[in-house]
Design a protein around this motif. Sequence first.
Motif, mmCIF file in Angstrom:
data_model
loop_
_atom_site.group_PDB
_atom_site.id
_atom_site.type_symbol
_atom_site.label_atom_id
_atom_site.label_comp_id
_atom_site.label_asym_id
_atom_site.label_seq_id
_atom_site.Cartn_x
_atom_site.Cartn_y
_atom_site.Cartn_z
ATOM 1 N N ASN A 153 0.833 -1.267 -0.008
ATOM 2 C CA ASN A 153 -0.020 0.051 -0.025
ATOM 3 C C ASN A 153 0.909 1.157 -0.131
ATOM 4 N N GLU A 154 1.908 1.261 -0.568
ATOM 5 C CA GLU A 154 2.938 2.502 -0.700
ATOM 6 C C GLU A 154 3.180 2.986 0.644
ATOM 7 N N GLN A 155 3.454 2.002 1.453
ATOM 8 C CA GLN A 155 3.961 2.415 2.837
ATOM 9 C C GLN A 155 5.494 2.247 2.831
ATOM 10 N N LEU A 156 6.198 3.022 3.802
ATOM 11 C CA LEU A 156 7.548 3.182 4.197
ATOM 12 C C LEU A 156 7.725 2.722 5.377
ATOM 13 N N GLN A 157 8.554 1.620 5.393
ATOM 14 C CA GLN A 157 9.026 1.212 6.837
ATOM 15 C C GLN A 157 10.397 1.633 7.286
ATOM 16 N N PHE A 158 10.539 2.202 8.156
ATOM 17 C CA PHE A 158 11.741 2.652 8.732
ATOM 18 C C PHE A 158 12.497 1.926 9.796
ATOM 19 N N ILE A 159 13.532 1.231 9.734
ATOM 20 C CA ILE A 159 14.185 0.464 10.750
ATOM 21 C C ILE A 159 15.416 1.165 11.050
ATOM 22 N N PHE A 160 15.541 1.454 12.495
ATOM 23 C CA PHE A 160 16.566 1.858 13.196
ATOM 24 C C PHE A 160 17.253 0.766 14.026
ATOM 25 N N ARG A 161 18.715 1.054 13.650
ATOM 26 C CA ARG A 161 19.725 0.024 14.365
ATOM 27 C C ARG A 161 20.786 0.852 15.124
ATOM 28 N N HIS A 162 21.462 0.052 15.949
ATOM 29 C CA HIS A 162 22.597 0.791 16.507
ATOM 30 C C HIS A 162 22.222 1.766 17.797
ATOM 31 N N ILE A 163 20.922 1.375 18.243
ATOM 32 C CA ILE A 163 20.361 2.372 19.240
ATOM 33 C C ILE A 163 20.566 1.716 20.651
ATOM 34 N N ASP A 164 20.310 0.544 20.683
ATOM 35 C CA ASP A 164 20.435 0.016 21.919
ATOM 36 C C ASP A 164 22.042 -0.620 21.892
ATOM 37 N N HIS A 165 22.756 -0.055 23.105
ATOM 38 C CA HIS A 165 24.258 -0.287 23.198
ATOM 39 C C HIS A 165 24.388 -1.602 23.484
ATOM 40 N N LYS A 166 23.304 -2.268 24.507
ATOM 41 C CA LYS A 166 23.537 -3.584 24.671
ATOM 42 C C LYS A 166 23.248 -4.656 23.451
ATOM 43 N N ASP A 167 22.252 -4.172 22.728
ATOM 44 C CA ASP A 167 21.963 -5.171 21.536
ATOM 45 C C ASP A 167 21.953 -4.261 20.169
ATOM 46 N N ALA A 214 14.882 12.487 12.922
ATOM 47 C CA ALA A 214 15.767 12.663 13.997
ATOM 48 C C ALA A 214 15.219 12.618 15.309
ATOM 49 N N ASN A 215 13.991 13.115 15.427
ATOM 50 C CA ASN A 215 13.366 13.053 16.586
ATOM 51 C C ASN A 215 12.860 11.714 16.981
ATOM 52 N N ILE A 216 12.266 10.834 16.044
ATOM 53 C CA ILE A 216 11.877 9.634 16.326
ATOM 54 C C ILE A 216 13.293 9.001 16.882
ATOM 55 N N ARG A 217 14.454 8.845 16.266
ATOM 56 C CA ARG A 217 15.529 8.336 16.593
ATOM 57 C C ARG A 217 15.896 8.611 18.032
ATOM 58 N N LYS A 218 15.814 9.995 18.316
ATOM 59 C CA LYS A 218 16.138 10.347 19.656
ATOM 60 C C LYS A 218 15.078 9.560 20.695
ATOM 61 N N ALA A 219 13.795 9.492 20.294
ATOM 62 C CA ALA A 219 12.902 9.053 21.330
ATOM 63 C C ALA A 219 13.086 7.563 21.625
ATOM 64 N N PHE A 220 13.677 6.707 20.516
ATOM 65 C CA PHE A 220 13.953 5.484 20.433
ATOM 66 C C PHE A 220 15.060 5.380 21.481
ATOM 67 N N THR A 221 16.379 6.217 21.279
ATOM 68 C CA THR A 221 17.463 6.290 21.955
ATOM 69 C C THR A 221 17.005 6.479 23.526
ATOM 70 N N ALA A 222 16.329 7.460 23.879
ATOM 71 C CA ALA A 222 15.786 7.691 25.182
ATOM 72 C C ALA A 222 15.218 6.468 25.700
ATOM 73 N N LEU A 223 14.315 5.895 25.140
ATOM 74 C CA LEU A 223 13.535 4.699 25.459
ATOM 75 C C LEU A 223 14.531 3.543 25.630
ATOM 76 N N SER A 224 15.547 3.363 25.144
ATOM 77 C CA SER A 224 16.458 2.384 25.273
ATOM 78 C C SER A 224 17.292 2.169 26.694
ATOM 79 N N TYR A 225 17.387 3.606 27.211
ATOM 80 C CA TYR A 225 18.166 3.654 28.315
ATOM 81 C C TYR A 225 17.171 3.428 29.477
ATOM 82 N N LYS A 226 15.915 2.956 29.289
ATOM 83 C CA LYS A 226 14.872 3.006 30.476
ATOM 84 C C LYS A 226 14.827 1.589 30.888
#
Length: 226
Positions: A153-167, A214-226
């Motif tokens: 359906n013409e959607q784009l999927q964004f996959i971030f890696r290298h966010i969680d320093h443990k994984d 960039a804001n979404i990646r920052k939010a994912f990064t902040a979530l990984s430290y919780k």
Amino acid sequence: TEDEIVLFEREMKEFWTKLKSIYGTEQVNQTLALRDSCKESIKALSEKWSKKLKEGDLMIDKIQEYSNEILQQSQRISENQERFTEIKSNLNQEEEQKKDLTDSIQELKEELMKKKEIISSKNKAAKERVERLCKSKVLFEERLGLEICRIHNEQLQFIFRHIDHKDPDKPYVFTLSINEQGDYEVTSCTPPLDCIAEFQLKVRETNNFSAFIANIRKAFTALSYK
């Protein structure tokens, strides 16, 4: 009339019978000759007028016949005129209905053309946005460790890696589409972010897509430290 003529002849006979007894034969013969002449004249006149009366009666009958025929024709003409008026009125109504229908069809055509133009414009804008996003794929992958792929359906999927320093290989994913209004819309987010609606609203207002990513990646990064 014939009865009056018969009565007149009888009275004349009685008159001449009395006259013969009073006057001489010669005078009576003269008078009889005069009478016969008068009778002939009266008979001829009577026959003439009788003929005239019969002709007059025939003429009156003929005139009455013509009058009745004219009356019937007038009635037929009147009925035909009423029928013609009715047909003309129906034709006028049908013509008005046809005009209204033609106008409605034209309005629908114009409305359909406008909708097609709007849809075409939105589709063009959406395709252009998707193309811009695809062109930015390399940049995002290099700087943000981001993988972008096109799905159904013409959607784009964004996959971030290298966010969680443990994984470092753990994926953080969200899916983006362009809705019918031509706006960015996040259809899924894993793991979920409470601030995703705020980011979505902001990118719609500013159209700054790089800041949105960039804001979404920052939010994912902040979530990984919780």
